[in-house]
Design an enzyme around this catalytic site. Structure first.
Site, PDB file in Angstrom:
ATOM      1  N   TYR A 245     -19.185  -0.289 -10.535  1.00 34.92           N
ATOM      2  CA  TYR A 245     -17.984  -0.822 -11.196  1.00 34.92           C
ATOM      3  C   TYR A 245     -16.810  -0.808 -10.210  1.00 34.92           C
ATOM      4  O   TYR A 245     -16.132  -1.819 -10.005  1.00 34.92           O
ATOM      5  CB  TYR A 245     -17.647   0.016 -12.431  1.00 34.92           C
ATOM      6  CG  TYR A 245     -16.288  -0.283 -13.011  1.00 34.92           C
ATOM      7  CD1 TYR A 245     -16.053  -1.472 -13.678  1.00 34.92           C
ATOM      8  CD2 TYR A 245     -15.228   0.625 -12.875  1.00 34.92           C
ATOM      9  CE1 TYR A 245     -14.797  -1.762 -14.204  1.00 34.92           C
ATOM     10  CE2 TYR A 245     -13.982   0.341 -13.400  1.00 34.92           C
ATOM     11  CZ  TYR A 245     -13.767  -0.851 -14.060  1.00 34.92           C
ATOM     12  OH  TYR A 245     -12.525  -1.145 -14.569  1.00 34.92           O
TER      13      TYR A 245
HETATM   14  O1  LIG Z   1      -9.256   4.080 -14.715  1.00 31.31           O
HETATM   15  C1  LIG Z   1     -10.152   3.267 -14.648  1.00 31.31           C
HETATM   16  O2  LIG Z   1     -10.132   2.367 -13.838  1.00 31.31           O
HETATM   17  C2  LIG Z   1     -11.330   3.388 -15.539  1.00 31.31           C
HETATM   18  O3  LIG Z   1     -10.952   4.140 -16.677  1.00 31.31           O
HETATM   19  C3  LIG Z   1     -11.994   4.379 -17.569  1.00 31.31           C
HETATM   20  O4  LIG Z   1     -13.010   5.140 -16.950  1.00 31.31           O
HETATM   21  P1  LIG Z   1     -12.972   6.712 -17.093  1.00 31.31           P
HETATM   22  O5  LIG Z   1     -11.754   7.290 -16.481  1.00 31.31           O
HETATM   23  O6  LIG Z   1     -14.289   7.193 -16.600  1.00 31.31           O
HETATM   24  O7  LIG Z   1     -12.802   6.877 -18.666  1.00 31.31           O
HETATM   25  P2  LIG Z   1     -13.760   7.522 -19.776  1.00 31.31           P
HETATM   26  O8  LIG Z   1     -15.078   6.839 -19.760  1.00 31.31           O
HETATM   27  O9  LIG Z   1     -13.010   7.499 -21.029  1.00 31.31           O
HETATM   28  O10 LIG Z   1     -13.939   9.003 -19.260  1.00 31.31           O
HETATM   29  C4  LIG Z   1     -12.820   9.887 -19.205  1.00 31.31           C
HETATM   30  C5  LIG Z   1     -13.271  11.245 -18.769  1.00 31.31           C
HETATM   31  O11 LIG Z   1     -14.134  11.781 -19.771  1.00 31.31           O
HETATM   32  C6  LIG Z   1     -15.341  12.220 -19.157  1.00 31.31           C
HETATM   33  N1  LIG Z   1     -16.442  12.036 -20.120  1.00 31.31           N
HETATM   34  C7  LIG Z   1     -16.812  10.803 -20.480  1.00 31.31           C
HETATM   35  C8  LIG Z   1     -17.808  10.598 -21.398  1.00 31.31           C
HETATM   36  C9  LIG Z   1     -18.456  11.719 -21.944  1.00 31.31           C
HETATM   37  O12 LIG Z   1     -19.365  11.631 -22.776  1.00 31.31           O
HETATM   38  N2  LIG Z   1     -18.057  12.950 -21.545  1.00 31.31           N
HETATM   39  C10 LIG Z   1     -17.063  13.145 -20.639  1.00 31.31           C
HETATM   40  O13 LIG Z   1     -16.730  14.276 -20.315  1.00 31.31           O
HETATM   41  C11 LIG Z   1     -15.508  11.410 -17.909  1.00 31.31           C
HETATM   42  O14 LIG Z   1     -16.293  12.111 -16.980  1.00 31.31           O
HETATM   43  C12 LIG Z   1     -14.068  11.256 -17.483  1.00 31.31           C
HETATM   44  O15 LIG Z   1     -13.689  12.349 -16.724  1.00 31.31           O
HETATM   45  C13 LIG Z   1     -12.574   3.073 -18.067  1.00 31.31           C
HETATM   46  O16 LIG Z   1     -13.673   3.336 -18.917  1.00 31.31           O
HETATM   47  C14 LIG Z   1     -13.002   2.196 -16.935  1.00 31.31           C
HETATM   48  O17 LIG Z   1     -13.405   0.944 -17.455  1.00 31.31           O
HETATM   49  C15 LIG Z   1     -11.903   2.033 -15.932  1.00 31.31           C
HETATM   50  O18 LIG Z   1     -10.946   1.183 -16.429  1.00 31.31           O
END
Ligand SMILES: O=C(O)[C@H]1O[C@H](OP(=O)(O)OP(=O)(O)OC[C@H]2O[C@@H](n3ccc(=O)[nH]c3=O)[C@H](O)[C@@H]2O)[C@H](O)[C@@H](O)[C@H]1O
Length: 432
Positions: A245
């Site tokens: 991504y």
């Molecule tokens: O800034 C971005 O550019 C991206 O932001 C977002 O990604 P992320 O920051 O990864 O958000 P998100 O999935 O909500 O996970 C948040 C936290 O929860 C943790 N996480 C997640 C899932 C889970 O089951 N458990 C968990 O601990 C996980 O490890 C993480 O630490 C958008 O989805 C992406 O499309 C893109 O726009």
């Protein structure tokens, strides 16, 4: 030898044929035969013309029927809806094509633009990466505010050309994308399809449009990848992506640069930092945690190396919308026309974050407070699935150039999200 029936019905070149056969003068019988065969010929010709015409109109009927069955755009009524939606209702306003308009950020930005009197036409393919009924509900909301969403894909060059034919868009807000960091391991090609191929198809349409629009598009905080220097600044190197991504978003930044350089397209790339809020994306942690807590199901909380909590610079949707609108307002013009550059055009990249990272366990605690329910936390080590340990934005550039100033902290923003969630789904309803 008298002419055969075949000769009379299908003479090759009638005038020439007759002259050769009669060597000059004709008697009465010949004149009569000649007249009779000419009129027969004429009738047959008429018959053939009628046959061809009806065949062609049948074909076009079949073609248009096929179009209506497989393509959901085109036609006089459709063009009227597009034009009406694109109409500008304020002095100095813009007409904006918003891709991904039925998505989370797209629907909010479309509404904000429409409310202040700009013309907005949405484009969305309504794919099923997450529950399409949520996208349809966002669409209904937009429709009630006068925003028409075209159902179609950014990879459809004909559709894009048609849209630019119908409306001289001044701006494109490009938010259509395959989102999600971890899903890239499951379906890598969907990222290439939307974030690379789709982006190029859109840029091709923009480059050829006359006048060329200015483009603002969604990059991602994930381009900072495994960088350790915080806060992340736009001038930092971004060559260590941790997920496909992130790699496709980084590629998007390079691709848009070439279109700026060669064709004079005005480009603004926005690095969004984990955007959340009402009408959000069900695949994101804050959303799926809320659903599971309400349903009494466990949630998986990832933990970083050495038991360090993961942290994100969670950014509230209303702040992001202000950053998007500010970017459109300050984008400057594209300089090319008809596929030719006429001079240098702006190329900008901005962080849109909140500048105050919060750990994932704290996010869960805030949700517990708002929901008045305890989460069943299942804490596991972060799998190697594309996640990064933390994000933290330096936003001084966006503050200076766009007047961007986030005002919503995670506590306040999640309260608004929970209120929306409960009004939309109720307490127990299942979300895909
Ligand atoms: O800034 C971005 O550019 C991206 O932001 C977002 O990604 P992320 O920051 O990864 O958000 P998100 O999935 O909500 O996970 C948040 C936290 O929860 C943790 N996480 C997640 C899932 C889970 O089951 N458990 C968990 O601990 C996980 O490890 C993480 O630490 C958008 O989805 C992406 O499309 C893109 O726009």
């Amino acid at each position: 030898m008298p002419p055969s029936l075949e000769d009379e019905l299908f003479p090759s070149t009638p005038g020439k044929f007759k002259i050769e056969r009669n060597h000059g003068l004709m008697n009465h019988r010949q004149v009569y035969r000649c007249f009779a065969s000419t009129s027969t010929m004429f009738l047959w010709a008429l018959f053939l013309i009628a046959l061809t015409a009806s065949y062609l109109s049948f074909q076009s009927f079949v073609d248009s029927g096929r179009n209506y069955l497989s393509v959901s755009w085109g036609g006089i009524q459709w063009e009227k809806q597009v034009r009406t939606s694109a109409q500008i209702h304020r002095t100095g306003g813009m007409s904006v094509l918003v891709t991904g308009a039925a998505g989370f950020v797209g629907s909010h930005v479309s509404l904000a633009l429409k409310r202040r009197g700009d013309g907005v036409v949405g484009l969305d393919n309504f794919n099923d990466y997450y529950d399409p009924s949520l996208k349809k509900a966002r669409k209904s909301l937009l429709t009630s505010h006068g925003v028409f969403i075209v159902q179609g894909d950014i990879n459809d060059a004909k559709l894009l050309a048609k849209l630019f034919d119908v409306v001289a868009f001044t701006h494109v807000m490009h938010l259509a994308a395959q989102a999600g960091v971890r899903y890239a391991m499951e379906n890598p090609h969907s990222y290439v399809h939307s974030n690379i191929a789709g982006l190029v198809t859109l840029l091709e349409a923009c480059k050829s449009a006359n006048p060329q629009p200015s483009i603002v598009w969604a990059s991602s905080s994930s381009v900072y990848g495994l960088n350790e220097k915080v806060p992340f600044s736009e001038s930092d190197q971004t060559d260590q992506p941790a997920s496909l991504y992130a790699a496709t978003k980084k590629a998007g930044e390079e691709i848009t640069h070439t279109y700026n350089h060669i064709y004079g397209l005005s480009i603004t790339g926005l690095r969004f930092f984990t955007v959340y809020g009402p009408w959000g994306r069900p695949d994101m942690a804050y959303f799926s945690f809320t659903r599971n807590i309400l349903q009494g199901k466990p949630i998986t909380v990832y933990r970083g190396k050495n038991r360090v909590d993961l942290a994100r610079d969670f950014t509230y949707i209303d702040d992001i919308v202000k950053g998007c609108v500010g970017s459109l307002d300050t984008s400057g013009k594209s300089t090319g026309s008809g596929g030719k550059k006429r001079g240098p055009a702006p190329y900008r990249i901005f962080n849109l974050g909140n500048t105050s990272p919060v750990t994932v366990p704290t996010l869960v605690s805030i949700l517990e407070r708002h929901l008045k329910m305890k989460a069943k936390r299942n804490i596991v080590d972060m799998p190697g699935n594309g996640d990064v340990p933390f994000t933290h934005a330096n936003i001084s550039s966006a503050r200076r150039e766009l007047g961007y100033k986030p005002t919503t902290d995670l506590q306040t923003g999640l309260k608004k999200f929970v209120k929306w969630y409960l009004s939309y789904y109720g307490y127990g309803k299942t979300v895909n």
